[in-house]
Each structure stands twice: as structure tokens, then as C-alpha cells.
Design an enzyme around this catalytic site. Structure first.
Site, short mmCIF file in Angstrom:
data_model
loop_
_atom_site.label_atom_id
_atom_site.label_comp_id
_atom_site.label_asym_id
_atom_site.label_seq_id
_atom_site.Cartn_x
_atom_site.Cartn_y
_atom_site.Cartn_z
N LYS A 107 0.73 -1.11 0.10
CA LYS A 107 0.24 -0.05 -0.10
C LYS A 107 0.75 1.26 -0.14
CE LYS A 107 -4.45 -1.86 1.90
NZ LYS A 107 -4.09 -3.27 2.05
C1 LIG Z 1 -4.54 -4.21 1.46
C2 LIG Z 1 -3.81 -5.85 1.52
C3 LIG Z 1 -4.38 -6.84 0.71
C4 LIG Z 1 -5.61 -6.65 -0.40
O1 LIG Z 1 -5.21 -5.58 -1.23
P1 LIG Z 1 -6.19 -5.29 -2.35
O2 LIG Z 1 -6.00 -4.30 -3.17
O3 LIG Z 1 -7.57 -4.69 -1.42
O4 LIG Z 1 -7.18 -6.62 -2.75
C5 LIG Z 1 -3.41 -7.82 0.42
N1 LIG Z 1 -2.39 -7.99 1.28
C6 LIG Z 1 -2.05 -7.03 2.18
C7 LIG Z 1 -0.78 -7.17 3.12
C8 LIG Z 1 -2.78 -5.82 2.24
O5 LIG Z 1 -2.37 -4.76 3.08
#
Ligand SMILES: *Cc1c(COP(=O)(O)O)cnc(C)c1O
Length: 435
Positions: A107
Site C-alpha cells: 500500500k
Molecule cells: C490491502 C492488502 C491486501 C489486499 O489488497 P487489495 O488491493 O485490497 O485486494 C493484501 N495484502 C496486504 C498485506 C494488504 O495490506
């Protein structure tokens, strides 16, 4: 760049407005009107370019002249500041490590690019901009780190007291400067509800300029396209089909992969990997989409029962299930299977997967059973294993060293304001501290 709403294909919005608005008024999601192909050389010879050069070309192609090239270059240079290496487990199985940013999860890519583009579009405003964000853990840390010291922008993070991990809490509450943390004596849903009420409160909005930073903001999706290209580049000389395996919750990550493919990246297939919150694998299997309340798992960033980006995926394929299911396979797994996968990978390859990456590994293995000669699978490892320290240590019976960024946090002092779930209390705080 022009965007429309998935609920209103006739709408036209600039990137600037889409970013500040977050969501269209009709409750759809913003999508680019055009998803052009990048120029040929970047498709055929990605190995000739650095990560930043690839990112710049992709961003330039998508965004067009709404951000002048010099400014866009600066945005890229300040958001793509850490690598995305592909690690080889075996001939057909690779791991794309997306956790080398400040909050140790993928993220960071979205949050940093969003912070940079918002700051860019905000630079001539005289009134400060307030970003409100509710977090169940990972998003808040990435957003806080991304916006730290952004001029003219302050961030208010709401998190549920006692329901984020101690390290996650430190990531939210120790930055200071323009980052404010509110510890809400309630659940994540309460936090989200408070933020929603603030956005609906016209009286408040007349006094404070506000915007949101949640995962449906289109500016978080754009930089996620970059690392698919960067990953592909690292195995491009092997002349094999490439399959991306994406551990998924709200499906923003997978949506970005599909956009990369539309822009010309030669991806053979996508695999959507979920935990038991498997409404999308179920849709791929049956053609019926049934959102439902989420179930708690050890891969908790994927505990989503009604994925917010699902309508973007439908939109990319004009809701044609027959086509979607040929492009994407989907599988869901239990916590027990996830732990076993972490153990297998550690024993076989001495590689430590976090629970989310382990779900990806399981999906790849499952796909390989029915497609044995299917090329190279690149599993997106979305978080550093130490973000899920206790789970990883217990499952693998090992001790992990904290990376420098997390170790440092331990000695920093938490600063957060405790509030109840009362909207009046939240509003009073906002007016007193931000006006
Ligand atoms: C947010 C997140 C996901 C999911 O990602 P999306 O784009 O919402 O499908 C998977 N793994 C981790 C560690 C995350 O922080």
C-alpha cells in the site's frame, strides 16, 4: 486525463477532481475513459528501463497532459523510492516483494503516489486540505508515511482502540508533524462511520476542506500498474508466459494488473487468491456475485466480504462473466491451509512468506495442478512477514529480526487522542484542532 463513473458512463471528470472527490456523487467508482497502450519499446524491451522510467512512461500514457512532464517526473521520483524485486523460489515460481516501503506493505506505492499527486494539485490552494482516513491497520500506516510533511495537507487517522497490532499502532501514532491519530473506543466500522458522517456534514465542510484517502481513490490504483511492469521486466528474458498471482481483499491490486495488461503488458493470466472470504472466486466459478459479511482470518488485510473494486473489474469486461472467467482464475483457502503453506515454503526454499503471500502461493499451486506447463507464476508478496510477527513466529517456530523501520518504532512514544464513537465529539475535535 478523463474519467467516468461506473454508474454513469457519460460522466466526465478530470484527474484532479476525481482525486479530491474520491467517489463520484452517484456512488460508482471512477474509471479512465481511455486506457491507452504504452509505446512499443516499453512493451518489448522493458529491460532497457529503470523502475522510475517505466513508471513515468506508464503514468504519462494514462494521465496525458493534465500533469506536465516535468512535474510528473518529480511525482514519480518522490513516490517510487524503493525497489520491487522478484525472488526466485523455483523455475516456475517467483515472488514479487512489494514490502520494501516505509510501512512494509504494498500500500506504500499507492499512498505515496496519492500524496504526491494530491500535493501537486493542491499547491496553489490557500486553504489547508484535511485528509480523513479510517483504518483497520495497514492503510493508515501507509497513508501517514506517504503524507508526512506534505505542504498544505494534514491527515487525521481514526483507528479502533485495541484492534490494531502494537506495531501498526506505532506506525499511526508516532509520526507527529501534520499527522494526527484519533483512537476511537469502538470498531473499524465505527471509525468508518464517523468519517462518512463528516463528509456528509455540509456545515463542517464549509469550514474545513476535506478529502479521503481510502483505497478506491483512483490515484492509488495508477502506481500499482507500475510494479507489474517492473516485475515482468525482471523475467522478460526468460521468454515464458507470465501469470500474476494476486492475494486479494478489495481487489484494487488485481484491478491494477488488469489495467497493466490493457496498456500492453503481455500477461497470460491472472489468479485471484483469497482466504475464506471468497466471494470473487465464487463469482468466477458460478457467475453469481453474493457479497456477505467478512470472516476474520490470519490474512486479515483480505478479510473483505464486499470487495470495493469488484465493480471496476466488471466494468473493464463490460460485466461479461464468460470473458472474465477466461482471464482470471480464483481460489480461496482456510487459515489451516495458509499456515501449512508458510511451513512448506520455509522448509523447501528457506523463504518466509507472510500469511497473505502464503495464500497466493496456495493459489499458484492449485492452478498448476490443472495447468502443469503454464509458464512462470509471479506471486505478489503484499507485506513483510514481520508485519504479522506473532503469526509467522508461531507457525514457523522461529524468531524474526525486526527490520530497521519497525525496530525504531518500538522506542518512539505513541501520541493519540482518545475519542468515543460520538459524532459530536469527533466534530468538536476537528473544529478545535483544524480551524
Ligand atoms: C490491502 C492488502 C491486501 C489486499 O489488497 P487489495 O488491493 O485490497 O485486494 C493484501 N495484502 C496486504 C498485506 C494488504 O495490506
Amino acid at each position: 486525463m478523463e474519467l467516468y463513473s461506473t454508474n454513469n458512463p457519460g460522466l466526465r471528470t478530470s484527474l484532479r477532481d476525481a482525486i479530491f472527490q474520491g467517489l463520484p456523487d452517484d456512488n460508482g467508482l471512477f474509471m479512465p475513459v481511455r486506457i491507452p497502450k504504452v509505446s512499443d519499446n516499453y512493451i518489448r524491451h522493458p529491460e532497457s528501463y529503470t523502475f522510475q522510467e517505466l513508471a513515468f512512461e506508464i503514468a504519462r500514457t494514462l494521465i496525458g497532459d493534465e500533469i506536465p512532464e516535468g512535474d510528473l517526473k518529480m511525482i514519480i521520483e518522490q513516490s517510487i523510492t524503493f525497489p520491487a524485486p522478484v525472488i526466485s523460489l523455483d523455475k516456475q515460481t517467483r515472488v514479487l516483494e512489494l514490502f520494501h516501503g516505509p510501512s512494509l506493505a504494498f500500500k506504500d506505492f499507492g499512498a505515496r503516489f496519492m500524496a504526491q499527486t494530491m500535493s501537486y494539485f493542491n499547491r496553489e490552494e490557500t486553504e489547508p486540505l484535511t485528509i480523513l482516513v479510517a483504518t483497520s491497520g495497514d492503510t493508515g500506516g501507509a497513508v501517514a508515511a506517504g503524507f508526512l510533511n506534505a505542504p498544505g495537507i494534514r491527515v487525521v487517522i481514526l483507528y479502533p482502540s485495541g484492534k490494531v497490532s502494537p506495531l501498526q499502532e506505532k506506525q499511526l501514532t508516532t509520526l507527529g508533524h501534520n499527522i494526527h491519530a484519533l483512537e476511537v473506543s469502538g470498531t473499524f466500522d465505527d471509525c468508518q462511520h464517523l468519517v462518512k458522517q463528516a463528509f456528509l456534514d455540509q456545515e463542517l465542510r464549509q469550514q474545513i476542506r476535506m478529502s479521503s484517502a481510502n483505497s478506491i481513490n483512483i490515484s492509488r490504483l495508477i502506481p500499482q500498474v507500475f510494479y507489474y511492469w517492473e516485475a515482468y521486466k525482471q523475467i522478460s528474458t526468460e521468454q515464458q508466459d507470465v501469470i500474476f498471482v494476486v492475494p486479494s481483499g478489495n481487489f484494487g491490486n488485481l484491478t491494477a494488473g488488469l489495467i497493466a495488461q490493457k496498456m500492453g503488458l503481455a500477461v497470460r493470466h491472472f489468479i485471484a487468491a483469497t482466504n475464506v472470504n471468497d466471494v470473487v472466486p465464487e463469482y468466477l466459478e458460478t457467475g453469481t456475485y453474493t457479497p456477505r459479511p467478512s470472516i476474520r482470518t490470519i490474512s486479515n488485510a483480505m478479510d473483505v466480504g464486499a470487495p470495493s473494486n469488484f465493480s471496476r473489474i466488471l466494468d473493464l469486461y463490460s460485466s461479461t462473466w464468460n470473458i472474465i472467467k477466461t482471464q482470471i482464475s480464483g481460489y480461496g483457502f482456510t487459515d489451516e491451509q495458509t499456515r501449512a503453506a508458510m511451513q512448506t515454503v520455509y522448509q523447501q526454499y528457506q523463504y518466509i512468506l507472510d500469511p497473505h503471500g502464503a495464500v497466493g502461493y496456495l493459489a499458484w499451486k492449485k492452478f498448476q495442478q490443472s495447468h502443469p506447463d503454464s509458464g512462470i507464476g509471479i506471486i505478489l508478496e503484499t507485506a513483510h512477514p514481520t508485519k504479522f510477527l506473532e503469526e509467522v513466529e508461531t507457525t514457523l517456530k522461529i524468531r524474526l529480526d525486526l527490520p530497521e523501520t519497525l525496530a525504531r518504532l518500538k522506542s518512539l512514544k505513541k501520541e493519540a487522542t482518545m475519542i468515543s464513537t460520538s459524532y459530536t465529539e469527533f466534530k468538536t475535535w476537528l473544529l478545535q484542532h483544524l480551524n
